[in-house]
Design an enzyme around this catalytic site. Structure first.
Site, short mmCIF file in Angstrom:
data_model
loop_
_atom_site.label_atom_id
_atom_site.label_comp_id
_atom_site.label_asym_id
_atom_site.label_seq_id
_atom_site.Cartn_x
_atom_site.Cartn_y
_atom_site.Cartn_z
N CYS A 2 0.82 -1.19 0.00
CA CYS A 2 0.00 0.00 0.00
C CYS A 2 0.86 1.24 0.00
CB CYS A 2 -0.90 0.01 1.23
SG CYS A 2 -1.84 -1.52 1.46
N ARG A 48 -4.86 1.48 -0.47
CA ARG A 48 -4.74 0.03 -0.34
C ARG A 48 -4.63 -0.70 -1.68
NH1 ARG A 48 -8.90 -4.53 2.15
NH2 ARG A 48 -7.32 -6.17 2.31
#
Length: 620
Positions: A2, A48
């Site tokens: 991420c 994410r």
């Protein structure tokens, strides 16, 4: 995998936080989230890339069950299931997700800051304590995952990439770090915890940064490879091969865990072939493999990767790179790396990441093998230069080569011409990379300066031999600040996670104590690693010289990429930048174009530097 960002500053708002998060959207296109508390001026942001538990229940920022702690996290922790079991047995913990995120935060809640010593993986973790009002930022032991921070006048910001910090600052809030420019010319990258800016630094690998609302920073180390060095080395070949193979299998198996499609980079070299072989041996279906080739046969190893793929039975994809493909990537480099970056293999890395992303979200790579098993030419140079006979004769040899030698010999003479024993390792590195020596840099700079001097001698439990010491230098600096940076930015630019099984810290703590005689034997590097490899693949597939993952840059700079010299090393740009002398640059370009091909990387790093200085982000 991420991207994370955040700040401590009451003058900034949720607007700035979202701007930071948008700047790193490529690192996590699957979900985004923020935490912002106006009362204390704390903000946390997350992008994410879903790998484990792809449901929304694992999105971040993630809140501890007690409600006290809030976390954003980038990376993968491979032993999270073991930690989950330990939490269950010790505290009756029951996970509500199938992700490592929940486990990491609850481990911190239960065990405190020492929890990080239990983690096996690559990570940058930021945890906000809502009661003590303190931010803790952890970076993994090796520095696989990046984390940058800005601090000035009590204002603090952090991000996975510097572009997130740029997004909320005015240009006058950043100033050029001229010592880092010297380092870039010498190493091709900014070493240690520095960047090209005085106000932005990196959290060191294996460290935690603690900061409170007053802006007081504390940096503490939780792991250092220096401490893994033992007084004696492992010499028994049979035992070492057995134990090494077990550690390799364990590392690769642990890193195959994923809830999304996974594959391997396969260059055809020793390291990627071994990682792929082990992955295929434990997989229940053909592993997807990816390689880059070159139209210039002298640089192309794709045929070897294909042979290995066919032997192992992988599902193979190759992409043959042309000058046109490279040209399309060149202008992207600065925006991707945020500062001058001299490793031109970033170009094929970008392209192989792009093709891999079309089929998978995670790949394993072979990075780290050369530094552990004496795989570079510079390691052999360190042994040659340590010879007492050579030390006596090197000056006459250098003089003779400069007078009568060809281009190849002249390049070798530059490696021999180290200034002193204290800076020998950095000199060997720079010259093996075809970059500027410290002597050349002082002649090149408008205002000479020493720049930073990386530590080349360490207090260890045993004295390292010359080849070991050179490899140790490369592990501590080149691997972390060049190779891992190259792969992280190139892969995450395409939202692809790259895992590095050869950099498992348990494996590293073992290999650093394998005797040099098992790493380099009878003129052959990586001896014991190859012995493990040959349990999976025929030795005949590797009876060829090592080439590395590089492009034919010297040739390209004289053809379709020559416009870069014309655009960025012209007198107007060089003089306006006022960093290096125009007459020195002009002479260097002339020598290169007249046949001194070994100067190509000096030309390349000057292009990168002046490309950077000529952009709007230039700080005056």
């Amino acid at each position: 995998m991420c991207g994370i960002a955040g700040f401590i500053n009451k003058s900034w708002s949720e607007k700035e936080l979202r701007r930071m998060n948008n700047a790193i959207a490529h690192r996590g296109p699957d979900a985004e989230g923020i935490y912002y508390d106006k009362s204390v001026g704390i903000g946390l942001a997350h992008r994410r890339l879903s790998i484990l538990d792809v449901t929304a229940s694992a999105n971040q920022p993630f809140y501890s069950r007690c409600g006290r702690f809030i976390m954003v996290y980038n990376g993968e922790v491979y032993n999270f299931k073991e930690l989950e079991l330990e939490l269950e047995e010790g505290a009756g913990f029951k996970a509500t997700t199938n992700s490592d995120t929940e486990i990491i935060l609850e481990a911190f809640t239960l065990w405190g800051t020492q929890f990080v010593e239990k983690l096996n993986g690559m990570f940058a973790i930021a945890i906000w304590d809502t009661i003590d009002r303190k931010l803790n930022i952890y970076r993994d032991r090796i520095g696989i995952k990046p984390i940058y921070y800005y601090i000035k006048d009590g204002v603090f910001a952090f991000c996975s990439e510097m572009k997130g910090i740029f997004s909320i600052l005015n240009s006058e809030e950043l100033t050029i770090n001229y010592a880092s420019i010297t380092d870039v010319l010498h190493y091709g990258y900014t070493p240690s915890n520095a960047t090209i800016y005085n106000e932005i630094k990196k959290v060191p690998a294996g460290c935690v940064l603690n900061i409170d609302l007053s802006g007081k920073i504390e940096l503490l180390s939780f792991w250092d490879i220096n401490n893994a060095i033992e007084p004696s080395t492992k010499l028994n070949e049979l035992i070492v091969k057995k134990e090494l193979k077990e550690l390799l299998i364990q590392s690769v198996k642990s890193q195959l865990v994923s809830d999304v499609p996974l594959g391997c980079f396969l260059s055809g070299g020793i390291d990627s072939s071994l990682v792929t072989s082990i992955a295929q041996s434990v997989a229940d279906q053909p592993v997807k493999t990816f390689t880059i080739g070159f139209k210039e046969s002298a640089s192309d190893e794709s045929k070897y990767a294909k042979q290995i793929s066919e032997y192992l039975g992988t599902n193979h994809t190759e992409f043959i790179l042309s000058e046109k493909d490279a040209i399309d990537q060149v202008e992207k480099l600065l925006s991707i790396y945020d500062e001058p970056f001299g490793d031109s293999s970033a170009i094929p890395t970008l392209l192989v990441s792009q093709i891999a992303k079309k089929e998978v979200t995670v790949v394993l790579s072979g990075d780290g093998g050369d530094e552990q098993f004496l795989g570079y030419g510079m390691h052999l140079w360190s042994k040659r230069l340590d010879s007492p006979i050579f030390k006596k004769l090197r000056k006459p040899i250098i003089s003779a080569i400069q007078l009568f030698g060809n281009d190849r010999l002249k390049r070798g003479s530059m490696v021999m011409d180290y200034p002193n024993e204290q800076t020998k390792r950095s000199h060997i590195f720079s010259q093996e990379q075809y970059l500027f020596s410290q002597k050349e840099i002082q002649e090149l700079l408008v205002v000479p300066n020493k720049g930073s001097q990386l530590q080349e001698n360490w207090e260890l439990a045993r004295k390292l031999k010359p080849m070991e010491a050179q490899a140790f230098f490369d592990f501590k600096y080149y691997l972390k600040e060049d190779l891992l940076v190259k792969v992280d930015r190139a892969s995450m630019h395409h939202s692809l996670e790259v895992r590095v099984p050869l950099l498992d810290h348990n494996l590293l703590e073992y290999t650093v104590n394998i005797d040099e005689s098992l790493k380099y034997r009878n003129g052959e590097s990586k001896y014991i690693l190859k012995e493990v490899l040959y349990d999976y693949l025929p030795k005949e597939l590797f009876n060829r010289p090592k080439k590395g993952f590089s492009i034919p840059l010297a040739k390209w700079l004289k053809s379709d990429l020559s416009y870069l010299i014309d655009n960025y090393l012209k007198e107007e740009i060089v003089v306006k930048s006022n960093i290096v002398k125009w007459n020195e640059v002009s002479e260097l370009v002339k020598r290169f174009r007249n046949g001194e091909n070994h100067l190509y990387n000096r030309i390349w790093i000057l292009i990168q530097l002046h490309h950077f200085l000529s952009q709007e982000r230039q700080i005056s």
